[in-house]
Design an enzyme around this catalytic site. Sequence first.
Site, PDB file in Angstrom:
ATOM      1  N   VAL A  12     -81.568 -40.474 -51.052  1.00 46.94           N
ATOM      2  CA  VAL A  12     -81.888 -41.736 -51.743  1.00 46.94           C
ATOM      3  C   VAL A  12     -80.851 -42.042 -52.828  1.00 46.94           C
ATOM      4  CG1 VAL A  12     -83.623 -42.985 -53.102  1.00 46.94           C
ATOM      5  CG2 VAL A  12     -84.347 -41.472 -51.251  1.00 46.94           C
ATOM      6  N   GLN A  33     -78.794 -31.532 -60.267  1.00 48.62           N
ATOM      7  CA  GLN A  33     -78.976 -30.186 -60.818  1.00 48.62           C
ATOM      8  C   GLN A  33     -78.407 -29.097 -59.893  1.00 48.62           C
ATOM      9  OE1 GLN A  33     -83.214 -29.887 -61.312  1.00 48.62           O
ATOM     10  NE2 GLN A  33     -83.642 -29.770 -59.129  1.00 48.62           N
ATOM     11  N   SER A  42     -85.270 -32.009 -50.799  1.00 49.87           N
ATOM     12  CA  SER A  42     -85.870 -32.157 -49.465  1.00 49.87           C
ATOM     13  C   SER A  42     -84.831 -32.550 -48.425  1.00 49.87           C
ATOM     14  CB  SER A  42     -86.960 -33.228 -49.488  1.00 49.87           C
ATOM     15  OG  SER A  42     -87.895 -32.970 -50.495  1.00 49.87           O
ATOM     16  N   SER A  44     -81.899 -31.577 -48.019  1.00 47.32           N
ATOM     17  CA  SER A  44     -81.041 -30.485 -47.559  1.00 47.32           C
ATOM     18  C   SER A  44     -81.569 -29.810 -46.306  1.00 47.32           C
ATOM     19  CB  SER A  44     -80.850 -29.465 -48.682  1.00 47.32           C
ATOM     20  OG  SER A  44     -80.178 -30.074 -49.757  1.00 47.32           O
ATOM     21  N   HIS A  45     -82.856 -29.940 -46.041  1.00 42.85           N
ATOM     22  CA  HIS A  45     -83.352 -29.306 -44.813  1.00 42.85           C
ATOM     23  C   HIS A  45     -84.125 -30.284 -43.933  1.00 42.85           C
ATOM     24  CE1 HIS A  45     -87.161 -29.456 -46.711  1.00 42.85           C
ATOM     25  NE2 HIS A  45     -86.815 -28.641 -47.672  1.00 42.85           N
ATOM     26  N   HIS A 222     -94.811 -28.305 -46.123  1.00 39.25           N
ATOM     27  CA  HIS A 222     -94.980 -28.799 -44.747  1.00 39.25           C
ATOM     28  C   HIS A 222     -94.180 -27.870 -43.840  1.00 39.25           C
ATOM     29  CE1 HIS A 222     -94.242 -31.148 -41.189  1.00 39.25           C
ATOM     30  NE2 HIS A 222     -93.048 -31.554 -41.574  1.00 39.25           N
ATOM     31  N   TYR A 260     -94.757 -32.732 -34.236  1.00 34.42           N
ATOM     32  CA  TYR A 260     -93.584 -33.469 -33.764  1.00 34.42           C
ATOM     33  C   TYR A 260     -92.479 -32.490 -33.373  1.00 34.42           C
ATOM     34  CZ  TYR A 260     -91.597 -32.788 -38.497  1.00 34.42           C
ATOM     35  OH  TYR A 260     -91.127 -32.251 -39.670  1.00 34.42           O
ATOM     36  N   VAL A 360     -89.761 -41.054 -51.018  1.00 36.94           N
ATOM     37  CA  VAL A 360     -89.095 -41.838 -49.969  1.00 36.94           C
ATOM     38  C   VAL A 360     -88.686 -40.892 -48.835  1.00 36.94           C
ATOM     39  CG1 VAL A 360     -87.142 -43.340 -49.442  1.00 36.94           C
ATOM     40  CG2 VAL A 360     -88.188 -43.417 -51.728  1.00 36.94           C
ATOM     41  N   VAL A 362     -86.556 -39.831 -45.440  1.00 33.81           N
ATOM     42  CA  VAL A 362     -85.219 -40.117 -44.909  1.00 33.81           C
ATOM     43  C   VAL A 362     -85.290 -41.434 -44.131  1.00 33.81           C
ATOM     44  CG1 VAL A 362     -83.523 -39.393 -43.194  1.00 33.81           C
ATOM     45  CG2 VAL A 362     -84.478 -37.705 -44.785  1.00 33.81           C
ATOM     46  N   THR A 363     -86.361 -41.585 -43.384  1.00 35.98           N
ATOM     47  CA  THR A 363     -86.580 -42.769 -42.546  1.00 35.98           C
ATOM     48  C   THR A 363     -86.384 -44.087 -43.305  1.00 35.98           C
ATOM     49  OG1 THR A 363     -88.146 -41.484 -41.251  1.00 35.98           O
ATOM     50  CG2 THR A 363     -88.338 -43.867 -41.068  1.00 35.98           C
ATOM     51  N   ASP A 552    -100.142 -65.424 -56.763  1.00 32.63           N
ATOM     52  CA  ASP A 552    -100.757 -66.672 -57.228  1.00 32.63           C
ATOM     53  C   ASP A 552    -101.794 -66.294 -58.269  1.00 32.63           C
ATOM     54  OD1 ASP A 552    -102.551 -65.558 -55.281  1.00 32.63           O
ATOM     55  OD2 ASP A 552    -103.638 -67.458 -55.360  1.00 32.63           O
TER      56      ASP A 552
HETATM   57  P1  FAD Z   1     -84.249 -34.981 -52.522  1.00 27.66           P
HETATM   58  O1  FAD Z   1     -83.450 -34.759 -51.322  1.00 27.66           O
HETATM   59  O2  FAD Z   1     -85.230 -33.940 -52.889  1.00 27.66           O
HETATM   60  O3  FAD Z   1     -83.244 -35.244 -53.697  1.00 27.66           O
HETATM   61  C1  FAD Z   1     -83.647 -35.253 -55.042  1.00 27.66           C
HETATM   62  C2  FAD Z   1     -82.552 -34.591 -55.827  1.00 27.66           C
HETATM   63  O4  FAD Z   1     -82.831 -34.733 -57.213  1.00 27.66           O
HETATM   64  C3  FAD Z   1     -82.455 -33.110 -55.544  1.00 27.66           C
HETATM   65  O5  FAD Z   1     -81.217 -32.821 -54.987  1.00 27.66           O
HETATM   66  C4  FAD Z   1     -82.696 -32.462 -56.877  1.00 27.66           C
HETATM   67  O6  FAD Z   1     -81.930 -31.325 -57.081  1.00 27.66           O
HETATM   68  C5  FAD Z   1     -82.341 -33.573 -57.850  1.00 27.66           C
HETATM   69  N1  FAD Z   1     -83.019 -33.413 -59.144  1.00 27.66           N
HETATM   70  C6  FAD Z   1     -84.352 -33.298 -59.341  1.00 27.66           C
HETATM   71  N2  FAD Z   1     -84.607 -33.149 -60.655  1.00 27.66           N
HETATM   72  C7  FAD Z   1     -83.424 -33.199 -61.293  1.00 27.66           C
HETATM   73  C8  FAD Z   1     -83.031 -33.099 -62.659  1.00 27.66           C
HETATM   74  N3  FAD Z   1     -83.942 -32.930 -63.634  1.00 27.66           N
HETATM   75  N4  FAD Z   1     -81.731 -33.206 -62.961  1.00 27.66           N
HETATM   76  C9  FAD Z   1     -80.797 -33.384 -61.993  1.00 27.66           C
HETATM   77  N5  FAD Z   1     -81.119 -33.470 -60.681  1.00 27.66           N
HETATM   78  C10 FAD Z   1     -82.408 -33.378 -60.336  1.00 27.66           C
HETATM   79  N6  FAD Z   1     -88.359 -37.363 -43.571  1.00 27.66           N
HETATM   80  C11 FAD Z   1     -88.096 -38.141 -42.503  1.00 27.66           C
HETATM   81  O7  FAD Z   1     -87.861 -39.324 -42.651  1.00 27.66           O
HETATM   82  N7  FAD Z   1     -88.110 -37.622 -41.240  1.00 27.66           N
HETATM   83  C12 FAD Z   1     -88.378 -36.315 -41.015  1.00 27.66           C
HETATM   84  O8  FAD Z   1     -88.396 -35.878 -39.884  1.00 27.66           O
HETATM   85  C13 FAD Z   1     -88.662 -35.492 -42.119  1.00 27.66           C
HETATM   86  N8  FAD Z   1     -88.977 -34.215 -41.923  1.00 27.66           N
HETATM   87  C14 FAD Z   1     -89.176 -33.401 -42.990  1.00 27.66           C
HETATM   88  C15 FAD Z   1     -89.437 -32.066 -42.752  1.00 27.66           C
HETATM   89  C16 FAD Z   1     -89.610 -31.199 -43.810  1.00 27.66           C
HETATM   90  C17 FAD Z   1     -89.862 -29.759 -43.538  1.00 27.66           C
HETATM   91  C18 FAD Z   1     -89.575 -31.709 -45.123  1.00 27.66           C
HETATM   92  C19 FAD Z   1     -89.773 -30.824 -46.285  1.00 27.66           C
HETATM   93  C20 FAD Z   1     -89.342 -33.049 -45.361  1.00 27.66           C
HETATM   94  C21 FAD Z   1     -89.151 -33.908 -44.297  1.00 27.66           C
HETATM   95  N9  FAD Z   1     -88.913 -35.267 -44.479  1.00 27.66           N
HETATM   96  C22 FAD Z   1     -88.635 -36.059 -43.408  1.00 27.66           C
HETATM   97  C23 FAD Z   1     -88.966 -35.874 -45.820  1.00 27.66           C
HETATM   98  C24 FAD Z   1     -87.581 -36.050 -46.394  1.00 27.66           C
HETATM   99  O9  FAD Z   1     -86.873 -34.870 -46.291  1.00 27.66           O
HETATM  100  C25 FAD Z   1     -87.633 -36.474 -47.858  1.00 27.66           C
HETATM  101  O10 FAD Z   1     -88.589 -37.451 -48.044  1.00 27.66           O
HETATM  102  C26 FAD Z   1     -86.293 -36.985 -48.343  1.00 27.66           C
HETATM  103  O11 FAD Z   1     -85.288 -36.080 -48.023  1.00 27.66           O
HETATM  104  C27 FAD Z   1     -86.311 -37.227 -49.841  1.00 27.66           C
HETATM  105  O12 FAD Z   1     -85.027 -37.586 -50.259  1.00 27.66           O
HETATM  106  P2  FAD Z   1     -84.720 -37.761 -51.818  1.00 27.66           P
HETATM  107  O13 FAD Z   1     -83.311 -38.122 -51.952  1.00 27.66           O
HETATM  108  O14 FAD Z   1     -85.720 -38.676 -52.400  1.00 27.66           O
HETATM  109  O15 FAD Z   1     -85.067 -36.365 -52.459  1.00 27.66           O
END
Ligand code: FAD
Length: 830
Positions: A12, A33, A42, A44-45, A222, A260, A360, A362-363, A552
């Site tokens: 995001v 961080q 999230s 990253s995997h 999850h 899935y 949010v 990835v979708t 409205d």
């Molecule tokens: P993140 O990737 O978590 O990024 C947030 C970042 O903020 C992190 O890198 C963190 O280090 C940084 N941060 C946090 N606090 C601080 C701080 N205080 N100072 C500096 N940096 C900070 N979604 C799909 O759409 N399809 C899927 O198939 C899917 N499968 C999934 C399967 C699993 C097992 C999991 C766990 C999740 C899955 N998701 C899927 C959900 C999806 O991975 C996440 O919703 C999405 O990656 C969130 O992205 P993000 O950028 O919001 O958050």
Amino acid sequence: SRRVVIIGAGIVGTNLADELVSRGWNNITVVEQGPLSMPGGSTSHAPGLVFQTNPSKTMTLLAKYTVEKLQSLEKDGQNCFNQVGGLEVATTPERLEELKRKHGYAQSWGIEAHLTSPEECLKKYPLLNKDMVLGGLHIPSDGLALAARATQILIENTRNAGVRYLEHTVVTGIEQADGHVTGVTTNNGSVPADIIVSCAGFWGVEIGAMIGLKVPLLPLGHQYVKTTAVPGLEGRGVNKKINGMNAEFPILRHQDQDLYYREHGEHYGIGYYGHRPMPIVASSLGVTPKHVDEKNMPSRLDFTPEDFEPAWKTTKELLPILRETEIADGFNGIFSFTPDGGSVVGQAPNLDNFWVAEAVWVTHSAGVARAVAETLTEGRSSIDIAECELTRFEEVQLSPEYVSETSQQNFVEIYDIIHPLAPKENQRNLRVSPFHARQQEQGAFFLEVGGWERPHWYEANAELVKTLPAEWQPVDRDAWSSKFYSPIAAAEAWKTRNAVALYDMTTFHRFEVSGLGAVHLLQRLTTSDVSKQPGTITHTLLLNTHGGVLSDIFVSRLEDDLFQVGANTATDLAYLAREARRQDKHTPGQWAQVRDITGSTCCLGLWGPRSRDVIRTISSDDYSNKGLPYMGVKKTSIAGVPVTMFRKSFVGEYGWEIQMTPEYGQRLWDILWQSGKPHGLVAAGRAAFNGLRIEKGIRASGIDMTSEHNPWEAGVTYAIQLDKKADYVGKAALRELSRKTTPRTLRCLTVDDGCSMVLGKEPVFFDGQRAGYITSAAFGYTVRKPVAYAWLPMSVTEGQSVEIEYFGKKIKATVTRDPLHDPQERRLRG
Ligand code: FAD
């Protein structure tokens, strides 16, 4: 340009940096961080399955844009989306019906989709057990997002465009002055900022807490596993260097068992939502290590194999070839859930220029990032994101208990078949009106909205159904539209049109706007002249700067400097309060205060041709058209109870909204009840109300019209005054728009057979082609037909025939001039 700090370099945050850069903003710092090469959140995997279609138009369009963007994001001749298609299979008759509904949503929102026979499912997915599958839904444009790779490319691209990235830098505080942000504090010092956007994923709660903002999300574990090599798939994708491109079958969902699937080359990836909810507190995860890798990252917890057992058993049934594999690796990954399943996006109500874009998937990631970037740079998002608005929650919905319990329920139900009216199972009875006890005595059937219990019909009126004239007798409905509905609503509607009925209006949002600057504030934000004499009500609109409808509202001038606003959402409150704060406290005539009085007041709608008879015997005040004209308001008393009477109606009948403070509520109910009984008074619920509203042509903000629509298209031109002296938000845009012809319009449809119900969001076809979609629908009791509103091209005109698709069947309907009921407003005006 303004200095922007983005917290978090996940999918995001990096997309947001890119969307801002592409709009010409060039002073952007991303603070992360973790290490940038693999931040450890999230993303990253994330296995990255993208199923775009959703009952929500907003979420579907956000996903559609994400797919387009990932397809355009290239490096070394390879983009970031593997468009293998998406297949959802049904193994139960109920799911098969759900897939038909979903096929309808896809068509409504413009996504190509195909209902597939079991044979076709097998052709697309030969590994499926042919004895289990009853059918499927295939979406060719779905596929796999290469989220981690996209993040790296976005970092590289935006860095080249001048974005600064600070890795291993933890945000520990938000700096502010005079109600707006000034920077972030980190372990490496301060970074100044004019705008901060927290894209911190499931750490959003902790970041919010730094400014006293409750971010309603819950991090949950999850399960995801990878299998050993699948026989027959050996060597699959070995020549594909990029992980994610090594898949060929469609991404697969087996929602009946919360599962899935995707391929990882010759291995299989399996995600499971059927296990117990595993809530986590992000702050307990500690500091992100210097070196993050696949196995060692904060968002990855140890696998709990016992939770996965049922999934493994079911998987081997659905995909028998996997019996020959084993689980090679598994983990419990963390991501965010929210009370209603939507993302949380928007500006903090308590601190200017602090934004969040969290929970949010990835979708939806690029779509959400674009929406935020458009809002920051142009003042609005091209896709309406009210459903994701951070401020959409009521105060009671922000409590940790509420967020935790409802988010966990959402996890459990993520793949369940849920009726659009289905209430929450827990966190009920949070808010009840003072009429609650009386409503229970009348056998009210309650559904929930914003924490409120709201009656939909009253069992006490069941006997009345038998006495209805033949033409008012309820018609039979199909099983789906019969859920959370009762034919008793027909009797309550009949009483409203022919006698009088009492509606609990307490759940509607009421705000008080006061102070010397109140007129200025409301004149500045609304499309009509609201500076009329005290005692008048104005139905008006809040627009964005592009002329799109935000809401409205009813503005009642009670005194020179005291207004009451009847609004739709908690977001309306946040908006008015923020704009009031922006007016200069120190300039005489500018100061205004906005206060939510929803809970400190209660309200009854007394409507119907005999409503005057009910009032006459209990109040000596003048309720004639002279004493209280239509759209007039006055303070008075009824049988000694101090009340404010608003002469307006949502159901298109003579009568009032009677407002009082809650301590009088039950007493007033009893007084009206006694006085009303001889005139046929009944209590009536939301089911009747909806039907009556719709046949009166009253548009529901957020449903029939959103910020994507202008007032002309939406048919609410009565609420705009282009010649209003005061300037107001959206006025310049409206002037522009008034010179243009609009390609689409909101049309009223009546169903030809007089009985086939639809519920909203179904696709509409004209001349065999998909032409639009239904917004809301209800049975029109007075016109004795189902009535619906639909967005259609301007070229589809009154009298023409269209078809609505419902569960795969086509229902014939006719475009009809609206409102259907009392177009001259004779009944309303009396
Ligand atoms: P993140 O990737 O978590 O990024 C947030 C970042 O903020 C992190 O890198 C963190 O280090 C940084 N941060 C946090 N606090 C601080 C701080 N205080 N100072 C500096 N940096 C900070 N979604 C799909 O759409 N399809 C899927 O198939 C899917 N499968 C999934 C399967 C699993 C097992 C999991 C766990 C999740 C899955 N998701 C899927 C959900 C999806 O991975 C996440 O919703 C999405 O990656 C969130 O992205 P993000 O950028 O919001 O958050």
